[in-house]
Design an enzyme around this catalytic site. Structure first.
Site, PDB file in Angstrom:
ATOM      1  N   CYS A 275       0.815  -1.224   0.000  1.00  0.00           N
ATOM      2  CA  CYS A 275       0.000   0.000   0.000  1.00  0.00           C
ATOM      3  C   CYS A 275       0.848   1.274   0.000  1.00  0.00           C
ATOM      4  O   CYS A 275       0.641   2.178  -0.820  1.00  0.00           O
ATOM      5  CB  CYS A 275      -0.980  -0.023   1.166  1.00  0.00           C
ATOM      6  SG  CYS A 275      -0.262   0.165   2.813  1.00  0.00           S
ATOM      7  N   HIS A 323      -2.575   1.631   6.723  1.00  0.00           N
ATOM      8  CA  HIS A 323      -2.953   1.439   5.326  1.00  0.00           C
ATOM      9  C   HIS A 323      -3.151   2.802   4.672  1.00  0.00           C
ATOM     10  O   HIS A 323      -3.618   3.750   5.308  1.00  0.00           O
ATOM     11  CB  HIS A 323      -4.240   0.623   5.220  1.00  0.00           C
ATOM     12  CG  HIS A 323      -4.528   0.168   3.811  1.00  0.00           C
ATOM     13  ND1 HIS A 323      -3.862  -0.893   3.220  1.00  0.00           N
ATOM     14  CD2 HIS A 323      -5.391   0.642   2.871  1.00  0.00           C
ATOM     15  CE1 HIS A 323      -4.314  -1.060   1.981  1.00  0.00           C
ATOM     16  NE2 HIS A 323      -5.234  -0.131   1.749  1.00  0.00           N
ATOM     17  N   HIS A 335      -5.846   1.657  -4.306  1.00  0.00           N
ATOM     18  CA  HIS A 335      -4.946   1.165  -3.265  1.00  0.00           C
ATOM     19  C   HIS A 335      -4.538  -0.272  -3.558  1.00  0.00           C
ATOM     20  O   HIS A 335      -5.125  -0.941  -4.415  1.00  0.00           O
ATOM     21  CB  HIS A 335      -5.605   1.276  -1.881  1.00  0.00           C
ATOM     22  CG  HIS A 335      -6.719   0.299  -1.653  1.00  0.00           C
ATOM     23  ND1 HIS A 335      -6.913  -0.370  -0.460  1.00  0.00           N
ATOM     24  CD2 HIS A 335      -7.722  -0.136  -2.467  1.00  0.00           C
ATOM     25  CE1 HIS A 335      -7.967  -1.154  -0.543  1.00  0.00           C
ATOM     26  NE2 HIS A 335      -8.484  -1.034  -1.739  1.00  0.00           N
TER      27      HIS A 335
END
Length: 360
Positions: A275, A323, A335
Site C-alpha cells: 500500500c 494502510h 490502493h
C-alpha cells in the site's frame, strides 16, 4: 469423493475473476485439510475463514509497514557506514603520506649523524605512546613538531572514524535483526492465511469471490463499463473535483495505470506494490519523494479533512495508520489491498478512515 467433484462452471470477469484466482492459492479443491478432505474445517464456515484471513492480512500489513521502516533505516545505516569507511581510507592515505615525508627527514638526519627523537616518533609502531613523553615538544624542531602534530591529529581522526563506524555497524546489525523479525511475522501470517483458504472447496471460493464482488459493487459509484476499463481514468457519474496541482494529477494517473498489479509486501513498483509502496511510486513518478511508510507519509504534507478531499490526496486507515490509498475523487481511492487482491479502485468507506494528507 466429494472433494474431487467437478464444480459447476461459472463465467467470471474483472474483479471477481481476479479474486477467485487469488482465493484459489494452492489451486484445486483436492487440497488436503487437517482431516484429510478437501473441505474447510467443519468448525469454520467460509465466512469465518474469510474473516480470519482478513484479520491475518491486516496483521501482516502492520508488520509490513514496520519492515519497510526498518529496511529504510538499515539502508541509511549501511550508507553511513560506507561513507565512514571511505573517509577512514582517505585519512589513512593522508597519514601514510605524512609519515613518508617524515621518513625522508629521518633519512637525511641519519646521513648527517643521527635521528631526532621527534622523527623516531613518526616511524614508531606505536606513535601515541611515544607522544606521551613530556619533553617531546622541546626536543623537536618547529617544522618537525608541526608535522608530528599533524600525524597525531590524523591518528585521532582515524580513531574517531573507526569508533563511529563501529557504532553504525552495530546499528546496522540491529536493523537487520529487526528486518528478519518482521519478515518472519509477515510470512507466518500470510502462510496461515493461505492454509485457511486452501481448506475451502472450489465452490466455496467462488461464492466468496461473488460475495466480495457484490460488496464492491454496492460501494462502487462507477458503472460496469467504467470498471471494465479502469486502467485509464474514466468519467464518473458525478464529476469529481480536480486535482489541486499537476503533481497530484500525475500521481493519480500513475495509480490508474497500476490497477491490476499484484500486491507484494515490501514492493514499490513498477510491477508490484504494497500500500505505501504504491503511494511512494505514484508520487515518485510525479517528481515528489515520499517517505517509505504510512506512519511517515501521513506527515509528509498538509493534513486535510475528509470533506475537503481532492484527487491525489493520500487517505489513511485504521487507528495505527497502517494502510494508505490514493484518493481519485467521487469517494473512491486506488490502493493495494492485500495479497488476496491486486491494486484496485475502491470506496474509501470500506475501511475505518484515520486521516488524509495533501502532498505539497
Amino acid at each position: 469423493m466429494a472433494a474431487h467433484r467437478k464444480p459447476r462452471q461459472r463465467l467470471l470477469t474483472g474483479r471477481a475473476a481476479r479474486t477467485a484466482a487469488t482465493l484459489a492459492l494452492a489451486g484445486a479443491a483436492s487440497v488436503t485439510a487437517l482431516d484429510g478432505t478437501g473441505h474447510a474445517d467443519p468448525r469454520l464456515s467460509p465466512a469465518e475463514v474469510k474473516s480470519k484471513v482478513d484479520a491475518l492480512h491486516r496483521e501482516a500489513e502492520i508488520a509490513t509497514e514496520k519492515y519497510n521502516g526498518a529496511k529504510e533505516k538499515a539502508e541509511k545505516a549501511e550508507a553511513s557506514l560506507g561513507e565512514l569507511r571511505d573517509e577512514a581510507a582517505r585519512k589513512t592515505a593522508e597519514l601514510n603520506s605524512a609519515r613518508e615525508s617524515l621518513g625522508s627527514y629521518a633519512a637525511a638526519q641519519y646521513r648527517t649523524g643521527g635521528i631526532d627523537p621527534s622523527v623516531q616518533l613518526a616511524l614508531s609502531s606505536d606513535p601515541e605512546q611515544f607522544l606521551d613523553g613530556a619533553s617531546f615538544a622541546d626536543r623537536a624542531g618547529h617544522r618537525q613538531a608541526a608535522a608530528i602534530r599533524g600525524v597525531r591529529k590524523k591518528l585521532r581522526q582515524l580513531d574517531q572514524l573507526h569508533a563511529e563506524a563501529d557504532g553504525h555497524l552495530s546499528a546496522l546489525r540491529s536493523r537487520q535483526a529487526e528486518l528478519r523479525k518482521h519478515k518472519n511475522t509477515i510470512t507466518g501470517k500470510l502462510g496461515e492465511a493461505e492454509r485457511l483458504l486452501s481448506r475451502l472447496t472450489a465452490e466455496q471460493r467462488t461464492r466468496l469471490a461473488d460475495a466480495e464482488q457484490r460488496t464492491q459493487l454496492a460501494g462502487d459509484g462507477t458503472d460496469r463499463v467504467t470498471r471494465a476499463h479502469t486502467r485509464t481514468p474514466q468519467p464518473q457519474p458525478h464529476a469529481p473535483s480536480k486535482a489541486p496541482n499537476a503533481r497530484a494529477a500525475a500521481a493519480v494517473s500513475y495509480a490508474y495505470k497500476a490497477i491490476g498489479s499484484p500486491y507484494v509486501w515490501g514492493a514499490t513498483g513498477p510491477n508490484a506494490f504494497d500500500c505505501s509502496g504504491l503511494a511512494q511510486a505514484a508520487y515518485r513518478a510525479a517528481g515528489v519523494s515520499l517517505p517509505r511508510t504510512t506512519y511517515a507519509q501521513i506527515a509528509a504534507g498538509e493534513r486535510v479533512a475528509r470533506s475537503a478531499l481532492r484527487p491525489g490526496d493520500l487517505v489513511f486507515f485504521y487507528s495505527g495508520i497502517s494502510h494508505v490509498g490514493i484518493y481519485v475523487g467521487n469517494g473512491q481511492m486506488i490502493h493495494a489491498p492485500n495479497p488476496s487482491a491486486p491494486v484496485r479502485l475502491a470506496p474509501i468507506d470500506q475501511m475505518p478512515f484515520a486521516g488524509a494528507t495533501r502532498v505539497v
